[in-house]
Design a protein around this motif. Sequence first.
Motif, PDB file in Angstrom:
ATOM      1  N   HIS A  41      21.301  -9.562 -56.366  1.00 37.93           N
ATOM      2  CA  HIS A  41      20.797  -8.413 -57.106  1.00 37.93           C
ATOM      3  C   HIS A  41      19.284  -8.351 -56.928  1.00 37.93           C
ATOM      4  O   HIS A  41      18.605  -9.369 -56.934  1.00 37.93           O
ATOM      5  N   THR A  42      18.764  -7.148 -56.777  1.00 36.73           N
ATOM      6  CA  THR A  42      17.316  -6.982 -56.629  1.00 36.73           C
ATOM      7  C   THR A  42      16.706  -6.173 -57.765  1.00 36.73           C
ATOM      8  O   THR A  42      15.493  -5.997 -57.803  1.00 36.73           O
ATOM      9  N   LYS A  43      17.527  -5.682 -58.670  1.00 36.18           N
ATOM     10  CA  LYS A  43      17.052  -4.898 -59.806  1.00 36.18           C
ATOM     11  C   LYS A  43      17.814  -5.290 -61.065  1.00 36.18           C
ATOM     12  O   LYS A  43      18.897  -5.855 -60.991  1.00 36.18           O
ATOM     13  N   GLY A  91      24.827   2.262 -59.617  1.00 30.94           N
ATOM     14  CA  GLY A  91      24.632   1.526 -58.377  1.00 30.94           C
ATOM     15  C   GLY A  91      24.888   2.308 -57.095  1.00 30.94           C
ATOM     16  O   GLY A  91      25.188   1.709 -56.071  1.00 30.94           O
ATOM     17  N   ASP A  94      22.064   1.389 -54.591  1.00 30.84           N
ATOM     18  CA  ASP A  94      22.249  -0.006 -54.194  1.00 30.84           C
ATOM     19  C   ASP A  94      23.401  -0.133 -53.197  1.00 30.84           C
ATOM     20  O   ASP A  94      23.261  -0.784 -52.155  1.00 30.84           O
ATOM     21  N   ARG A  98      23.181  -1.152 -49.154  1.00 25.04           N
ATOM     22  CA  ARG A  98      23.970  -2.246 -48.573  1.00 25.04           C
ATOM     23  C   ARG A  98      24.778  -1.756 -47.377  1.00 25.04           C
ATOM     24  O   ARG A  98      24.848  -2.433 -46.343  1.00 25.04           O
ATOM     25  N   ASP A 130      15.336  -0.058 -51.811  1.00 25.58           N
ATOM     26  CA  ASP A 130      16.409  -0.981 -52.193  1.00 25.58           C
ATOM     27  C   ASP A 130      16.817  -1.831 -50.996  1.00 25.58           C
ATOM     28  O   ASP A 130      17.007  -3.043 -51.118  1.00 25.58           O
TER      29      ASP A 130
END
Length: 187
Positions: A41-43, A91, A94, A98, A130
């Motif tokens: 996870h980045t957030k 998401g 996100d 990805r 992101d």
Amino acid sequence: IRLACRRSRDDLAASDDEACPYAFAAVKAESACKFLELFPHTKGKWAGQRTPFRLEPWQAFLVCELFGWQRKATGTRRFRKAFLLVPRKNGKSDLAARIGLYMLAADQEASAECYAAATTRDQAGILFRDAVSMVDASPELSERIVKSGKRQVFNLAHLASGSFFRPVSAEGRALDGKRVHFAALDE
């Protein structure tokens, strides 16, 4: 949603028939899902904790539909477009980032052109940032993807395949002439 799930179940049952032009390649679907779960996870509350990312069931279904179904005759993907409509803070950016990184670095496409596209530069930059955060958070990916830019990253490159991922907007230069392998179009 129910109709899409029913169609997928019915297609899976029919795919054994020689007359059916499609087959489900579980290995390809699983490979895509595993790649998308590589980055932490980045957030939010799990950012910086190296907490593993796990696809929600609806996300896994979407990824499996996109990357698992292929034409029997050619091995090409059955689905080339997806329309994702979910409420804010679920998401979407996100997940799209990805998928963009997968298309950049793991889809086995030489010279893939991948874009985060939107009407404005700011909007296109959200999804792209992101993706950059995921590269920064992943030692494995940082070794395979090169970032370009002085103060702000504007390009991710996978040198082994000659591929790139960058943000584009309608505000910028002409968008004609692109050979798009992947594009995430935001709002």
